[in-house]
Motif scaffolding. Structure first.
Motif, PDB file in Angstrom:
ATOM      1  N   SER A 170     -40.784  31.971 113.996  1.00 39.49           N
ATOM      2  CA  SER A 170     -42.156  31.529 114.212  1.00 39.49           C
ATOM      3  C   SER A 170     -42.085  30.092 114.728  1.00 39.49           C
ATOM      4  O   SER A 170     -41.086  29.393 114.508  1.00 39.49           O
ATOM      5  N   PRO A 171     -43.115  29.630 115.397  1.00 42.56           N
ATOM      6  CA  PRO A 171     -43.097  28.234 115.868  1.00 42.56           C
ATOM      7  C   PRO A 171     -42.907  27.233 114.714  1.00 42.56           C
ATOM      8  O   PRO A 171     -42.222  26.220 114.871  1.00 42.56           O
ATOM      9  N   GLU A 172     -43.470  27.527 113.548  1.00 35.22           N
ATOM     10  CA  GLU A 172     -43.376  26.614 112.403  1.00 35.22           C
ATOM     11  C   GLU A 172     -41.954  26.475 111.882  1.00 35.22           C
ATOM     12  O   GLU A 172     -41.579  25.437 111.341  1.00 35.22           O
ATOM     13  N   ALA A 173     -41.149  27.509 112.013  1.00 37.36           N
ATOM     14  CA  ALA A 173     -39.787  27.495 111.463  1.00 37.36           C
ATOM     15  C   ALA A 173     -38.729  27.098 112.478  1.00 37.36           C
ATOM     16  O   ALA A 173     -37.564  26.925 112.122  1.00 37.36           O
ATOM     17  N   GLU A 174     -39.118  26.949 113.724  1.00 38.34           N
ATOM     18  CA  GLU A 174     -38.142  26.700 114.777  1.00 38.34           C
ATOM     19  C   GLU A 174     -37.288  25.458 114.525  1.00 38.34           C
ATOM     20  O   GLU A 174     -36.084  25.468 114.767  1.00 38.34           O
ATOM     21  N   SER A 175     -37.875  24.397 114.002  1.00 38.04           N
ATOM     22  CA  SER A 175     -37.100  23.169 113.771  1.00 38.04           C
ATOM     23  C   SER A 175     -36.015  23.387 112.716  1.00 38.04           C
ATOM     24  O   SER A 175     -34.926  22.810 112.817  1.00 38.04           O
ATOM     25  N   LEU A 176     -36.288  24.205 111.708  1.00 37.38           N
ATOM     26  CA  LEU A 176     -35.262  24.531 110.709  1.00 37.38           C
ATOM     27  C   LEU A 176     -34.078  25.197 111.391  1.00 37.38           C
ATOM     28  O   LEU A 176     -32.925  24.797 111.200  1.00 37.38           O
ATOM     29  N   TYR A 177     -34.347  26.204 112.208  1.00 36.17           N
ATOM     30  CA  TYR A 177     -33.265  26.961 112.825  1.00 36.17           C
ATOM     31  C   TYR A 177     -32.493  26.141 113.853  1.00 36.17           C
ATOM     32  O   TYR A 177     -31.270  26.231 113.917  1.00 36.17           O
ATOM     33  N   THR A 178     -33.193  25.323 114.632  1.00 33.69           N
ATOM     34  CA  THR A 178     -32.461  24.489 115.601  1.00 33.69           C
ATOM     35  C   THR A 178     -31.596  23.468 114.867  1.00 33.69           C
ATOM     36  O   THR A 178     -30.487  23.172 115.310  1.00 33.69           O
ATOM     37  N   SER A 179     -32.055  22.973 113.729  1.00 30.31           N
ATOM     38  CA  SER A 179     -31.234  22.016 112.972  1.00 30.31           C
ATOM     39  C   SER A 179     -29.978  22.667 112.405  1.00 30.31           C
ATOM     40  O   SER A 179     -28.998  21.981 112.115  1.00 30.31           O
ATOM     41  N   LEU A 180     -29.997  23.989 112.270  1.00 33.51           N
ATOM     42  CA  LEU A 180     -28.824  24.727 111.787  1.00 33.51           C
ATOM     43  C   LEU A 180     -27.927  25.195 112.936  1.00 33.51           C
ATOM     44  O   LEU A 180     -26.907  25.831 112.705  1.00 33.51           O
ATOM     45  N   GLY A 181     -28.336  24.895 114.182  1.00 32.39           N
ATOM     46  CA  GLY A 181     -27.501  25.228 115.333  1.00 32.39           C
ATOM     47  C   GLY A 181     -27.989  26.386 116.186  1.00 32.39           C
ATOM     48  O   GLY A 181     -27.363  26.710 117.197  1.00 32.39           O
ATOM     49  N   PHE A 182     -29.074  27.037 115.827  1.00 29.62           N
ATOM     50  CA  PHE A 182     -29.616  28.120 116.644  1.00 29.62           C
ATOM     51  C   PHE A 182     -30.241  27.533 117.911  1.00 29.62           C
ATOM     52  O   PHE A 182     -30.735  26.407 117.908  1.00 29.62           O
ATOM     53  N   HIS A 183     -30.219  28.299 118.984  1.00 28.53           N
ATOM     54  CA  HIS A 183     -30.840  27.874 120.235  1.00 28.53           C
ATOM     55  C   HIS A 183     -31.500  29.076 120.915  1.00 28.53           C
ATOM     56  O   HIS A 183     -31.191  30.227 120.597  1.00 28.53           O
ATOM     57  N   HIS A 184     -32.409  28.779 121.829  1.00 35.81           N
ATOM     58  CA  HIS A 184     -33.095  29.851 122.555  1.00 35.81           C
ATOM     59  C   HIS A 184     -32.126  30.552 123.492  1.00 35.81           C
ATOM     60  O   HIS A 184     -31.246  29.931 124.079  1.00 35.81           O
ATOM     61  N   MET A 185     -32.307  31.840 123.618  1.00 32.79           N
ATOM     62  CA  MET A 185     -31.469  32.654 124.498  1.00 32.79           C
ATOM     63  C   MET A 185     -32.248  32.991 125.762  1.00 32.79           C
ATOM     64  O   MET A 185     -33.461  33.193 125.702  1.00 32.79           O
ATOM     65  N   PRO A 186     -31.554  33.084 126.891  1.00 34.85           N
ATOM     66  CA  PRO A 186     -32.254  33.405 128.133  1.00 34.85           C
ATOM     67  C   PRO A 186     -32.565  34.897 128.298  1.00 34.85           C
ATOM     68  O   PRO A 186     -33.415  35.256 129.095  1.00 34.85           O
ATOM     69  N   GLU A 187     -31.912  35.747 127.517  1.00 34.44           N
ATOM     70  CA  GLU A 187     -32.108  37.185 127.694  1.00 34.44           C
ATOM     71  C   GLU A 187     -33.490  37.598 127.185  1.00 34.44           C
ATOM     72  O   GLU A 187     -33.856  37.274 126.063  1.00 34.44           O
ATOM     73  N   PRO A 188     -34.224  38.338 127.997  1.00 32.68           N
ATOM     74  CA  PRO A 188     -35.525  38.819 127.528  1.00 32.68           C
ATOM     75  C   PRO A 188     -35.342  39.997 126.575  1.00 32.68           C
ATOM     76  O   PRO A 188     -34.408  40.785 126.719  1.00 32.68           O
ATOM     77  N   ALA A 189     -36.199  40.085 125.625  1.00 32.63           N
ATOM     78  CA  ALA A 189     -36.170  41.209 124.689  1.00 32.63           C
ATOM     79  C   ALA A 189     -37.296  42.166 125.038  1.00 32.63           C
ATOM     80  O   ALA A 189     -38.361  41.754 125.490  1.00 32.63           O
ATOM     81  N   MET A 190     -37.036  43.429 124.864  1.00 30.87           N
ATOM     82  CA  MET A 190     -38.053  44.456 125.072  1.00 30.87           C
ATOM     83  C   MET A 190     -37.965  45.450 123.920  1.00 30.87           C
ATOM     84  O   MET A 190     -36.947  45.522 123.239  1.00 30.87           O
ATOM     85  N   ARG A 191     -39.043  46.211 123.715  1.00 32.59           N
ATOM     86  CA  ARG A 191     -39.058  47.190 122.626  1.00 32.59           C
ATOM     87  C   ARG A 191     -39.846  48.408 123.059  1.00 32.59           C
ATOM     88  O   ARG A 191     -40.839  48.305 123.768  1.00 32.59           O
ATOM     89  N   LEU A 192     -39.427  49.564 122.593  1.00 36.06           N
ATOM     90  CA  LEU A 192     -40.118  50.828 122.796  1.00 36.06           C
ATOM     91  C   LEU A 192     -40.372  51.423 121.419  1.00 36.06           C
ATOM     92  O   LEU A 192     -39.469  51.480 120.583  1.00 36.06           O
ATOM     93  N   LEU A 193     -41.598  51.844 121.176  1.00 38.88           N
ATOM     94  CA  LEU A 193     -41.912  52.569 119.947  1.00 38.88           C
ATOM     95  C   LEU A 193     -42.170  54.018 120.323  1.00 38.88           C
ATOM     96  O   LEU A 193     -43.115  54.319 121.040  1.00 38.88           O
ATOM     97  N   LEU A 194     -41.326  54.898 119.834  1.00 41.75           N
ATOM     98  CA  LEU A 194     -41.492  56.317 120.105  1.00 41.75           C
ATOM     99  C   LEU A 194     -42.647  56.865 119.261  1.00 41.75           C
ATOM    100  O   LEU A 194     -42.891  56.366 118.154  1.00 41.75           O
ATOM    101  N   PRO A 195     -43.348  57.861 119.720  1.00 42.14           N
ATOM    102  CA  PRO A 195     -44.465  58.420 118.946  1.00 42.14           C
ATOM    103  C   PRO A 195     -44.021  58.814 117.535  1.00 42.14           C
ATOM    104  O   PRO A 195     -42.934  59.359 117.338  1.00 42.14           O
ATOM    105  N   GLY A 196     -44.849  58.477 116.573  1.00 46.96           N
ATOM    106  CA  GLY A 196     -44.575  58.844 115.187  1.00 46.96           C
ATOM    107  C   GLY A 196     -43.673  57.871 114.457  1.00 46.96           C
ATOM    108  O   GLY A 196     -43.331  58.097 113.313  1.00 46.96           O
ATOM    109  N   THR A 197     -43.279  56.760 115.092  1.00 47.65           N
ATOM    110  CA  THR A 197     -42.386  55.813 114.439  1.00 47.65           C
ATOM    111  C   THR A 197     -43.113  54.582 113.919  1.00 47.65           C
ATOM    112  O   THR A 197     -42.490  53.682 113.414  1.00 47.65           O
ATOM    113  N   GLY A 198     -44.405  54.500 114.047  1.00 50.68           N
ATOM    114  CA  GLY A 198     -45.153  53.349 113.558  1.00 50.68           C
ATOM    115  C   GLY A 198     -45.366  52.326 114.655  1.00 50.68           C
ATOM    116  O   GLY A 198     -45.099  52.560 115.810  1.00 50.68           O
ATOM    117  N   THR A 199     -45.876  51.171 114.233  1.00 49.99           N
ATOM    118  CA  THR A 199     -46.188  50.117 115.207  1.00 49.99           C
ATOM    119  C   THR A 199     -45.330  48.900 115.008  1.00 49.99           C
ATOM    120  O   THR A 199     -44.703  48.719 114.027  1.00 49.99           O
TER     121      THR A 199
END
Length: 160
Positions: free
Chosen positions: A131-160
Motif C-alpha cells: 500500500s502507499p502507506e507501507a512503501e517507506s517501510l519496505y524500501t527501507s528494508l531494501g525492496f524496490h519497484h519492479m518494471p514488470e507489469p502484473a496481470m491477473r485473470l479470474l476464472l468463473p467461479g473462483t471469486g473476485t
C-alpha cells in the motif's frame, strides 16, 4: 523493542483478525464467510515447522492472547531463470499492525524476522505488494519497484 516470534497454529484466529483489518483498509467489506476456512487452512500450514509458509508475530503487551502485528510469507517454486536458477521465490503478504499498536516498530520487526526466515531457507528473491502507506517501510528494508507489469485473470467461479 518488539519481541518477535514464529506464529503457531494457536495464532491462526488472531492472524485472520489482523488480515481482516488489512483487507478492510484496502476495500471495506462486511463479508466474513471466508474466515473459518482460512483459519483452518492457516492452522494446518503453521503446524508444519519445515513448511513453505511462515508468519512472524508480535504479541500485544497489553492484552494476553492478542497479536499486535504480523507478517506472513510463502515460498513458491517456479521454473528457474538466469537471475533465479532454482526458481524458488518468496512472497510476503498479510503484513498488518493492530491500529492500537501502530507506530511502535512492530511491522518492521515482523518483516525483519520474516526476511531472516527466507535467508535460512536460501530464498534470495522476494516479492510483495505494498500500500502507499507501507512503501517507506519496505524500501527501507531494501525492496524496490519492479518494471514488470502484473496481470491477473479470474476464472468463473473462483471469486473476485
Amino acid at each position: 523493542m518488539s519481541l518477535v516470534r514464529r506464529a503457531t497454529p494457536e495464532d491462526a484466529e488472531e492472524l485472520i483478525r489482523l488480515r481482516k483489518i488489512m483487507l478492510d483498509s484496502l476495500k471495506p467489506s462486511d463479508d466474513v464467510g471466508w474466515q473459518a476456512a482460512t483459519v483452518r487452512r492457516l492452522r494446518t500450514e503453521l503446524a508444519r515447522p519445515d513448511g513453505d509458509l511462515a508468519a512472524t508475530v508480535v504479541d500485544d503487551p497489553t492484552t494476553p492472547g492478542r497479536l499486535a502485528a504480523c507478517a506472513t510469507g510463502k515460498i513458491e517454486y517456479r521454473l528457474g531463470s538466469p537471475d533465479n536458477p532454482d526458481g524458488a521465490i518468496g512472497y510476503v503478504f498479510n503484513v498488518c499492525t493492530d491500529p492500537a499498536r501502530r507506530r511502535e516498530g512492530h511491522s518492521r520487526a515482523c518483516m525483519r524476522a520474516l526476511l531472516d526466515w527466507y535467508r535460512t531457507r536460501g530464498i534470495r528473491k522476494i516479492d510483495l505488494t505494498s500500500s502507499p502507506e507501507a512503501e517507506s517501510l519496505y524500501t527501507s528494508l531494501g525492496f524496490h519497484h519492479m518494471p514488470e507489469p502484473a496481470m491477473r485473470l479470474l476464472l468463473p467461479g473462483t471469486g473476485t
